[in-house]
Design a protein around this motif. Structure first.
Motif, mmCIF file in Angstrom:
data_model
loop_
_atom_site.group_PDB
_atom_site.id
_atom_site.type_symbol
_atom_site.label_atom_id
_atom_site.label_comp_id
_atom_site.label_asym_id
_atom_site.label_seq_id
_atom_site.Cartn_x
_atom_site.Cartn_y
_atom_site.Cartn_z
ATOM 1 N N LEU A 1 0.826 -1.213 0.000
ATOM 2 C CA LEU A 1 0.000 0.000 0.000
ATOM 3 C C LEU A 1 0.859 1.260 0.000
ATOM 4 O O LEU A 1 0.594 2.216 -0.740
ATOM 5 N N LYS A 2 1.881 1.254 0.843
ATOM 6 C CA LYS A 2 2.749 2.431 0.912
ATOM 7 C C LYS A 2 3.477 2.656 -0.420
ATOM 8 O O LYS A 2 3.614 3.796 -0.881
ATOM 9 N N CYS B 1 -0.471 2.322 6.860
ATOM 10 C CA CYS B 1 -0.756 1.322 5.816
ATOM 11 C C CYS B 1 -0.978 -0.060 6.432
ATOM 12 O O CYS B 1 -1.838 -0.826 5.982
#
Length: 476
Positions: free
Chosen positions: A172-173, A190
């Motif tokens: 996600l990051k 995240c």
């Protein structure tokens, strides 16, 4: 006519009785019936060919004995080609180099296949079909070993699940960083989002066999990020200058990183929950499980080799622990790969959390109504949500993915997959084994016990170093 009528009546009763047994229709005082999650306490196995019906080791609130071998094979492949595979170029090949890394991956696959086949053949011991690892160990060794095996397995699966949440947070990051470089969305945030999404998925999938179509999605997601990582790494490698493939670090450091990489080799192929996965397969159980294992260790392992070797070839000893951080390419393609890694991780985590879910559902669940009855859904929300909250908190506090892989391999995967599998086989088959066979199994028990101790020391050292370098809730 009376005889025929009686025979027809008897046949009809027998059919109804068998159908009721299949769904375990047990009446309760309140008029409710138990949900058709529990299968018969006696179930047909490979021993059906001999006319025998082995008992189950214990009752269970989850479906078992319903999945074809290829579905179980995809369960195993989902674990092998999870997003963890994006870290093997850095965690295995960089510390070992080309020769040791390549030989190690192939040798670990052969040894893992052998150990898992031994464990699969112990699925039925003493006239009972053991659907949990701890049940098998308890039957062979006694109550204390039952508790120890359950503790080892719990640690193994808890740490794997924690690592999955870290992986999902990293994906996600990385996706966010492709579009904005302000650093506003930090890794702990995240990880929290990832844990929440994993919990939502866990609420809707009541048991391992219910994954079914999700295994197809998992395979698709795996292929997306593996193919993208492979192609972009190959393109970078073709245009990049000469890479450095030397093993980094001082001599003392190399010893510990090499031992840690050996633990990662074991971690790459093994689940630590083979009996629980085998419990879902249709009879003949042992034959079908061996088919699934061959599927895992042949075709299922090819994507792992492809992305691991290509990543190391392209970036040498500068390969990161998350390969998608190295590759260069169009933003939308990298975003697709990262999001695919995130989604596949959500599905893969459910597999490795299923033994804990099964324990909680069997011991504390109501056992009434269908899996999506309101009270059963609320039970999953509270219990599974609490379990994953703890996983997520640990992941956010200590987001050191490589260290988790090493320590998990040392503390749990070595003992469960190699030490116990060989020793249990010795205990069960000791009267049928030759002296050479017994010596071989004892060699495995002693050798892998030593490796487990050495790998644990190396992993703890890595964690101590990282803990001194990074603070809690680090934004790595």
């Amino acid at each position: 006519m009376d005889v025929k009528a009686a025979s027809a009546s008897s046949s009809s009763c027998a059919t109804q009785e068998a159908e009721d047994l299949l769904h375990l229709r047990l009446p309760f005082d309140d008029g409710h019936e138990r949900a058709p999650l529990l299968l018969p306490t006696k179930i047909m196995d490979a021993a059906d060919e001999k006319g025998e019906r082995p008992d189950l080791s214990e009752d269970t609130a989850h479906q078992i004995s319903v999945d074809p071998w290829y579905q179980v094979g995809f369960v195993l492949i989902t674990g092998v080609n999870s997003a963890y595979v994006l870290g093997y170029s850095g965690s295995i090949m960089v510390p070992l180099g080309w020769i040791a890394g390549t030989c190690g991956l192939l040798l670990a696959a052969a040894i893992s296949m052998y150990a898992n086949a031994l464990l699969a053949r112990l699925h039925e011991v003493g006239g009972k079909r053991h659907i949990r690892y701890r049940d098998l160990a308890g039957h062979i060794y006694g109550r204390k070993m039952y508790a120890l095996t359950w503790a080892l397995q719990y640690v193994n699966l808890f740490m794997i699940n924690t690592g999955f949440i870290i992986l999902a947070g990293q994906a996600l990051k990385a996706t966010y960083a492709l579009f904005r470089d302000d650093g506003a969305l930090k890794l702990p945030y995240c990880i929290a989002i990832s844990g929440f999404i994993c919990a939502l998925f866990a609420f809707g999938i009541p048991y391992l066999s219910a994954l079914r179509v999700w295994l197809g999605f998992s395979t698709l997601f795996s292929l997306i990020y593996i193919v993208i990582a492979f192609v972009l790494s190959m393109r970078d490698g073709i245009t990049a200058p000469a890479r450095d493939y030397s093993i980094p670090g001082s001599r003392g450091t190399r010893i510990f990183t090499t031992i840690g990489a050996v633990a990662d080799l074991v971690f790459a192929y093994n689940t630590g929950m083979l009996p629980e996965i085998q419990a879902t397969i249709r009879p003949p159980v042992v034959k079908n499980m061996e088919k699934a294992l061959w599927f895992q260790f042949t075709a299922g392992s090819l994507p792992l080799y492809a992305v691991t070797f290509m990543g190391y070839w392209a970036y040498g000893n500068s390969t990161s622990s998350y390969l998608l951080n190295n590759v260069k390419g169009p933003v939308w393609i990298k975003a697709t790969a990262n999001l695919s890694a995130f989604l596949q991780t959500v599905i893969a985590l459910h597999i490795f959390a299923s033994p804990m879910y099964e324990f909680l559902d069997t011991k504390y669940g109501s056992g009434r109504g269908g899996p999506f009855a309101f009270h059963n859904v609320m039970f999953r929300v509270l219990v599974r949500g609490g379990y994953l909250t703890v996983n997520t908190l640990v992941a956010a506090v200590l987001p050191f993915l490589g260290d988790f892989m090493s320590l998990t391999g040392a503390l749990s995967t070595f003992p469960l997959t190699f030490v116990l599998a060989n020793h249990m086989y010795l205990m069960v088959k000791r009267h049928k084994l030759s002296a050479i066979q017994k010596s071989w199994h004892w060699l495995n028990v002693i050798g892998f016990s030593g490796l487990a101790v050495a790998a644990a020391v190396a992993a703890i050292r890595l964690i101590m170093l990282d803990s001194s370098t990074y603070h809690f809730f680090a934004d790595l």
